[in-house]
Design an enzyme around this catalytic site. Sequence first.
Site, PDB file in Angstrom:
ATOM      1  N   GLU A 435      -4.860 -18.156  65.522  1.00 33.28           N
ATOM      2  CA  GLU A 435      -3.867 -17.804  66.534  1.00 33.28           C
ATOM      3  C   GLU A 435      -4.546 -17.063  67.677  1.00 33.28           C
ATOM      4  OE1 GLU A 435      -1.089 -14.988  65.066  1.00 33.28           O
ATOM      5  OE2 GLU A 435      -0.084 -14.695  66.995  1.00 33.28           O
ATOM      6  N   ASP A 513      -2.076 -13.508  63.023  1.00 31.57           N
ATOM      7  CA  ASP A 513      -1.926 -12.051  62.982  1.00 31.57           C
ATOM      8  C   ASP A 513      -0.964 -11.632  61.876  1.00 31.57           C
ATOM      9  OD1 ASP A 513      -3.599 -11.714  65.097  1.00 31.57           O
ATOM     10  OD2 ASP A 513      -1.985 -11.588  66.609  1.00 31.57           O
ATOM     11  N   ASP A 515       1.645 -10.045  61.781  1.00 32.44           N
ATOM     12  CA  ASP A 515       2.889  -9.512  62.353  1.00 32.44           C
ATOM     13  C   ASP A 515       3.944 -10.612  62.403  1.00 32.44           C
ATOM     14  OD1 ASP A 515       2.080 -11.152  64.360  1.00 32.44           O
ATOM     15  OD2 ASP A 515       1.758  -9.567  65.850  1.00 32.44           O
ATOM     16  N   ASP A 517       5.180 -12.432  64.846  1.00 32.01           N
ATOM     17  CA  ASP A 517       4.797 -13.655  65.544  1.00 32.01           C
ATOM     18  C   ASP A 517       3.820 -14.499  64.729  1.00 32.01           C
ATOM     19  OD1 ASP A 517       6.420 -13.316  67.668  1.00 32.01           O
ATOM     20  OD2 ASP A 517       4.872 -12.464  69.009  1.00 32.01           O
TER      21      ASP A 517
END
Length: 653
Positions: A435, A513, A515, A517
């Site tokens: 990503e 990541d 998180d 997203d």
Amino acid sequence: MTQHEYNASSITVLKGLEAVRKRPGMYVQGGTGVDGYHQLLTEIIDNAIDEGLAGFATEVTVTFHEDGAATVTDNGRGIPVDVMKSEGRSAIEVIFTELHAGGKFGQGAYKVSGGLHGVGSSVVNALSSYLDVTVNKDGKLHNIRFEGGPVTKPLHVLGATPADVDWATKVTFKPDAAVFHEFENRFDYDRIRRRLRELSYLTGLRIVLTDERKDLHGGEVKKEVFHEVGGIATFARHLVLDDGKLLYDQPIVMKGTASDVEVEVAFIHSSAYASTILCYANMITNRDGGTQLTGFKTAYTRVLNKYARDKNLIKSGNPVPSGDDLLEGIHCVISVKLGDPQFESQAKVKLLNSEAQTAVNAIVGEKFAEFLEENPRVGKIIVEKAAEAARAREAARKARELVRRSNPLDNDDLPGKLADCSSQDPTESELFIVEGNSAGGSAKSGRERRFQAILPLRGKILNVEKVELNKILKNAEIRAMIGAIGAGVEGTGDKMHFDLSQLRYHKIVIMTDADVDGSHIATLLLTFFFRYMRPLIEQGYVYIAEPPLYKLSWGRGKGNEVYLYTNEELRERTQKLTKEGKKFEIQRYKGLGEMNAEQLWETTMNPETRSLKLVTIEDLMAAGEAFEALMGTEVTPRKQFIQENARFAEISV
Ligand code: TTJ
């Protein structure tokens, strides 16, 4: 004429003919094979035709005999039998014994022969076991005979012409079997028939073909008469194989003379898609056309375009017909007659004379425009046919482009963003789908280049649950993945299948990541694999990378720090440090980009220290509910779910 003079010229002549027999291939186009064999007959026929073109003969006959010989006659003036002062021999003897003597006879008219085929009558004589000529002149028959070149029966009078003789010149010859020995030497009836019929169209002469070789025709003598009074109009008409498809009744004929070139053009249109255009110069086929063809196309296109424009026949918004569109379904014969035809090669496949182009352009330009003015109904039909061709061409082009654009597998190139590994062995190769560009950069510098490949993805990828395949396959990120993985996609269409044997990596690692997203992106990727590359998941080739969530450090120096992957680990470690009374520091990794290349390698990519989660089909099924929540069109449950499940791995395993 003294005896001495006669001998001297005879010796030269015989030497010439001897040279022909020694190296026939130098004198006969087609050599000593089946083509050369037929070329002998063509040469004799052409001489008879020339007498017709000169306006003196109306009929030519060709006869095949049982012994393999052929006879050609014409009803013209008869070959001159008087003695030529310059040669000291009869004209007829000179014609059949001197190489390239053709040009000395006959003047003015266009000639098919005259060396155009690289064979003179003398060459035919030299390569024939016998050649016998009879001329009907002044009420008497004159005869001369040759055998393989030399005269064996000098010119003599046979007697008064019998009443039933309706020809002026008769030539009978038999190709020498010793020269043409490499094939079954017989004249091919159909081949000669085709040429004679063509000649009758082009000249208007009456041509009679007789085959006395009864065994070839069920015990009967075969006789056919070609007399195409309609000339090239009938020829063009006969090029249409299916009469039912004619777009109008009568061929369009254009005739005239310009720049000393006699031009005849005839064409008719059918509903066919192909076009047939036959080109001739002095009755010789020019397979590749040449100047007369160029002249025709230029004038035809110019006139038709102008006509369509002037009469408003192409509706606005419709594609403009190209030159080829205008010619679709045309059946055309172009014949020019000119004084000194020049051809590109010995084979005469292409005419070079520029005056032929000028002449055809002028005649067609004038006469075709005239015709269209006088026949608006036919004009409209021709333009409509071209407009339809243009529409079909445009539609085909669009369809082709659509297929090309929608099929990513047409492009075999690896995507530009891929930093590939050097190994060609899929079993040891790993693809990290990363990503973001910055993490992609760290991964590229941190990786083990030999077996680890990096494909950075920019931002979110398409939600394939909500978009049709066509659009999915246009998405740059998706195309890059398909290209890198190399095994195609499941779907519809030609190359639309997934082929595991083409797989370029046996580990495909999603690295996002830690998180919300990141989870979302991982989910989108898994959804894509699940829908379009399911065997990847079924066979266990897809993994999720586990970057650390925290770095815990205490005290100073090496060995006093550790990467932690879960909240439990963090709780345990910090509790322990607090019993022990040590001070510590916690670094929370929000994104992969916060790690440098070395850290990323050590924590996430190094096979010795990393932990990867294998994604199984059961995981995905169990997570079905989560999938629904994540991928469905409703926004609220998705948002809620993501907030509740900060890390995708937690739902996928
Ligand atoms: C030459 O100029 C004077 C009048 O005769 C012209 C001539 O050569 N005519 C001619 C030749 N008619 N027919 C031929 C001829 C016919 C056959 C079958 C074969 C050959 C080689 C020539």
